[in-house]
Motif scaffolding. Structure first.
Motif, PDB file in Angstrom:
ATOM      1  N   HIS A  38       0.788  -1.276  -0.016  1.00 33.24           N
ATOM      2  CA  HIS A  38       0.013  -0.074   0.045  1.00 33.24           C
ATOM      3  C   HIS A  38       0.751   1.311   0.028  1.00 33.24           C
ATOM      4  N   HIS A  42       1.290   4.269  -3.031  1.00 32.30           N
ATOM      5  CA  HIS A  42       1.186   5.885  -2.689  1.00 32.30           C
ATOM      6  C   HIS A  42       2.237   6.562  -3.265  1.00 32.30           C
ATOM      7  N   GLN A  49      -3.142   7.493  -7.661  1.00 39.69           N
ATOM      8  CA  GLN A  49      -3.080   7.212  -6.261  1.00 39.69           C
ATOM      9  C   GLN A  49      -4.310   6.149  -6.184  1.00 39.69           C
ATOM     10  N   ASP A  55      -8.107   2.753  -0.018  1.00 44.28           N
ATOM     11  CA  ASP A  55      -7.316   3.004   1.337  1.00 44.28           C
ATOM     12  C   ASP A  55      -7.971   2.822   2.485  1.00 44.28           C
ATOM     13  N   GLY A  59      -5.947  -1.364   2.577  1.00 45.71           N
ATOM     14  CA  GLY A  59      -4.658  -0.382   2.789  1.00 45.71           C
ATOM     15  C   GLY A  59      -4.051  -0.833   4.285  1.00 45.71           C
ATOM     16  N   TYR A  60      -3.475   0.234   4.942  1.00 48.31           N
ATOM     17  CA  TYR A  60      -3.059   0.210   6.333  1.00 48.31           C
ATOM     18  C   TYR A  60      -3.818  -0.493   7.295  1.00 48.31           C
TER      19      TYR A  60
END
Length: 84
Positions: A38, A42, A49, A55, A59-60
């Motif tokens: 991820h 970015h 993006q 996201d 993602g994180y």
């Protein structure tokens, strides 16, 4: 009845414990991989993006969740045999 045999057999209990620890380590590696991938997304040139949905879900947060679940499994201590 099968669970009773596993509870009485110390080698089977140890093998089960090691499998869970290894699974935790694999999940930790997968979580780190998701977070790193991820981050790499970015770093892409502007205009490319990740989307907001990516996201929020892939993602994180997903990387952190996988890592934490893996850490819980990998950090298990082996149960000690009770002295009778």
């Amino acid at each position: 009845m099968k669970d009773n045999k596993a509870a009485l057999d110390p080698q089977a209990a140890h093998r089960r414990h090691r499998r869970l620890v290894r699974l935790g380590q694999v999940l930790m590696a997968a979580g780190a991989g998701v977070a790193i991938w991820h981050w790499i997304l970015h770093l892409a040139p502007s205009g490319q993006q990740p989307s907001l949905a990516l996201d929020l879900y892939a993602g994180y947060p997903t990387g952190a969740a996988l890592f934490m679940i893996g850490a819980i499994l990998a950090g298990r201590t082996e149960t000690k045999k009770k002295k009778s």
